[in-house]
Write a protein that holds these residues in place. Structure first.
Motif, short mmCIF file in Angstrom:
data_model
loop_
_atom_site.label_atom_id
_atom_site.label_comp_id
_atom_site.label_asym_id
_atom_site.label_seq_id
_atom_site.Cartn_x
_atom_site.Cartn_y
_atom_site.Cartn_z
N LYS A 117 8.58 16.83 -2.65
CA LYS A 117 9.09 16.23 -1.41
C LYS A 117 8.65 14.77 -1.31
O LYS A 117 7.48 14.45 -1.51
CB LYS A 117 8.58 17.00 -0.19
CG LYS A 117 9.09 18.44 -0.10
CD LYS A 117 10.57 18.50 0.28
CE LYS A 117 11.02 19.93 0.51
NZ LYS A 117 12.45 20.02 0.91
N ILE A 118 9.60 13.89 -0.97
CA ILE A 118 9.34 12.47 -0.83
C ILE A 118 9.43 12.08 0.65
O ILE A 118 10.43 12.38 1.31
CB ILE A 118 10.35 11.64 -1.65
CG1 ILE A 118 10.33 12.05 -3.12
CG2 ILE A 118 10.08 10.14 -1.49
CD1 ILE A 118 9.00 11.82 -3.82
N PRO A 119 8.42 11.42 1.19
CA PRO A 119 8.45 11.05 2.62
C PRO A 119 9.42 9.90 2.91
O PRO A 119 9.75 9.11 2.03
CB PRO A 119 7.00 10.62 2.89
CG PRO A 119 6.47 10.18 1.56
CD PRO A 119 7.14 11.05 0.54
N MET B 110 0.86 -1.18 0.00
CA MET B 110 0.00 0.00 0.00
C MET B 110 0.90 1.23 0.00
O MET B 110 1.50 1.59 1.01
CB MET B 110 -0.93 -0.01 1.21
CG MET B 110 -1.83 -1.24 1.27
SD MET B 110 -2.85 -1.47 -0.23
CE MET B 110 -3.91 -0.03 -0.11
N GLN B 111 0.99 1.87 -1.14
CA GLN B 111 1.91 2.99 -1.33
C GLN B 111 1.46 4.24 -0.58
O GLN B 111 0.27 4.49 -0.42
CB GLN B 111 2.01 3.28 -2.82
CG GLN B 111 3.01 4.33 -3.22
CD GLN B 111 3.29 4.27 -4.71
OE1 GLN B 111 4.37 3.91 -5.14
NE2 GLN B 111 2.30 4.61 -5.52
N TRP C 95 19.43 -1.08 -4.21
CA TRP C 95 18.25 -1.42 -3.43
C TRP C 95 17.01 -0.75 -4.01
O TRP C 95 17.02 0.46 -4.26
CB TRP C 95 18.42 -0.98 -1.98
CG TRP C 95 19.61 -1.57 -1.30
CD1 TRP C 95 20.84 -1.01 -1.15
CD2 TRP C 95 19.68 -2.86 -0.68
NE1 TRP C 95 21.68 -1.85 -0.47
CE2 TRP C 95 20.99 -3.00 -0.17
CE3 TRP C 95 18.77 -3.90 -0.49
CZ2 TRP C 95 21.41 -4.15 0.51
CZ3 TRP C 95 19.18 -5.03 0.18
CH2 TRP C 95 20.48 -5.16 0.68
N ASP C 96 15.94 -1.51 -4.17
CA ASP C 96 14.65 -0.95 -4.58
C ASP C 96 13.77 -0.85 -3.34
O ASP C 96 13.45 -1.86 -2.70
CB ASP C 96 14.00 -1.84 -5.63
CG ASP C 96 14.77 -1.86 -6.94
OD1 ASP C 96 15.58 -0.93 -7.15
OD2 ASP C 96 14.57 -2.78 -7.74
N ILE C 97 13.39 0.38 -3.02
CA ILE C 97 12.67 0.67 -1.78
C ILE C 97 11.31 1.30 -2.10
O ILE C 97 11.23 2.29 -2.83
CB ILE C 97 13.47 1.65 -0.90
CG1 ILE C 97 14.89 1.13 -0.64
CG2 ILE C 97 12.73 1.93 0.41
CD1 ILE C 97 14.95 -0.13 0.18
N ALA C 98 10.25 0.70 -1.55
CA ALA C 98 8.92 1.29 -1.67
C ALA C 98 8.60 2.07 -0.41
O ALA C 98 9.07 1.73 0.69
CB ALA C 98 7.87 0.20 -1.90
N ILE C 99 7.80 3.12 -0.55
CA ILE C 99 7.43 3.96 0.58
C ILE C 99 5.95 3.73 0.91
O ILE C 99 5.07 3.97 0.07
CB ILE C 99 7.65 5.46 0.27
CG1 ILE C 99 9.09 5.71 -0.20
CG2 ILE C 99 7.32 6.31 1.49
CD1 ILE C 99 10.14 5.42 0.82
N THR C 100 5.69 3.24 2.12
CA THR C 100 4.32 3.04 2.58
C THR C 100 4.00 4.10 3.63
O THR C 100 4.86 4.90 4.02
CB THR C 100 4.14 1.64 3.20
OG1 THR C 100 4.79 1.62 4.49
CG2 THR C 100 4.74 0.55 2.31
#
Length: 348
Positions: free
Chosen positions: A278-280, A186-187, A303-308
């Motif tokens: 801006k990216i959280p 869940m992005q 590294w591939d990182i998703a932000i939830t």
């Protein structure tokens, strides 16, 4: 090499070229400085107006000297990263935040809740995923090839629609390949403002020095476009540099020469302006990759990182990360102190 030469055809369509004589001169300079045939002069858009420090960009030979070096790459560790199943089990073992494995398959052999199922028909496949959805309480499943690259072959099954999604082609794809079936991430809603259809990931390249200290070489963000469920540039997405200090996107979005080298100031679908957005959870994402890098001591990992909403999660690690995106987005990695150290170490 031939593939790279064929990509030059995008150069002829590019209106943002330097003069013919300037390009010929720079080809000679770049080839002489790098001591190789200068195909990456075109691949990295060094022919474009405004690019002046052409020798600051990694050449093809320099790139391969890094990723093929026995001083940098540890093959036994690389195998953990290359198999998405192995990597998922690794993150679970070390309590690193990552998407949960719900089920998986090796060809016709499907596994769920410690049980083994042999699938021989489309209806049996539908029954299997009905069991998975009913018992896992997941609303959607993200399926990706265990040894896939570039986001190719990924599928997204929704609980309400999966019976319609599993057609003959889908059945044949799954039972003839090996897939990991994970919970759908869940992005973070802030990221959804730019593009909600795909999980848009950070690509953070880390480096372990000879003392075992982890460092960040570069950080980018990748975005999907259209109805793509992945953000990979090879599948039609694009990438943009990340300003770590200001926790914001920086510059323009870019695609490779194979996609005609398109650039974007705004996302092509949402029209959201990219530069300065801006990216959280950037600090937390950096800290997570620096920690994970110490647990897998092959010395360069992408590294591939998703932000939830709860923070960053690791989608995967890449033992052979393409430094090409970072090289272009950051205006040449050869001027980066860490890259200089790496190249010096390899030569000595």
């Amino acid at each position: 090499m031939l593939k790279r030469i064929l990509l030059i055809k995008g150069f002829f369509k590019d209106p943002d070229k330097k003069s013919f004589f300037k390009i010929i001169y720079e080809l000679f300079i770049y080839g002489w400085a790098k001591k190789e045939f200068p195909t990456d002069y075109f691949r990295k858009f060094l022919y474009r107006k405004g690019v002046t420090n052409i020798t600051s960009y990694l050449s093809l030979k320099e790139f391969y000297s890094i990723i093929d070096s026995k001083k940098i790459l540890v093959p036994d560790i690389a195998t953990i990263l290359e198999s998405k199943l192995s990597f998922s089990l690794f993150t679970d073992k070390h309590n690193l935040p990552a998407p949960q494995i719900i089920s998986y398959n090796i060809g016709k052999n499907f596994y769920f809740n410690s049980k083994h199922y042999i699938i021989n028909s489309k209806n049996e496949l539908i029954d299997f995923f009905a069991k998975v959805f009913n018992n896992s309480k997941e609303a959607a499943l993200f399926l990706k090839p265990i040894n896939g690259i570039g986001g190719k072959g990924c599928l997204l099954f929704n609980k309400e629609q999966f019976k319609l999604q599993i057609n003959d082609d889908c059945y044949n794809t799954l039972v003839n390949h090996n897939y990991l079936h994970q919970e759908k991430i869940m992005q973070h809603p802030t990221i959804n403002k730019i593009h909600p259809n795909a999980i848009n990931t950070l690509r953070i390249n880390t480096y372990l020095d000879t003392d075992g200290n982890s460092h960040v070489i570069s950080a980018l963000m990748r975005f999907g476009s259209g109805n793509l469920v992945t953000d990979n540039e090879s599948s039609g997405g694009f990438y943009i540099a990340l300003d770590i200090e200001n926790k914001a996107l920086k510059g323009v979005g870019r695609q490779s020469m194979s996609r005609n080298g398109n650039t974007f100031t705004h996302h092509p679908d949402s029209k959201v302006k990219l530069d300065g957005f801006k990216i959280p959870y950037i600090t937390e994402s950096i800290e997570l990759t620096l920690l994970a890098a110490k647990m897998l001591p092959t010395r360069i990992i992408g590294w591939d990182i998703a932000i939830t909403q709860k923070g960053p999660v690791i989608i995967e690690g890449n033992s052979n990360p393409s430094l090409n995106m970072a090289d272009i987005a950051y205006g040449g990695l050869c001027k980066h102190p860490l890259i200089k150290n790496i190249l010096d170490e390899i030569k000595n």
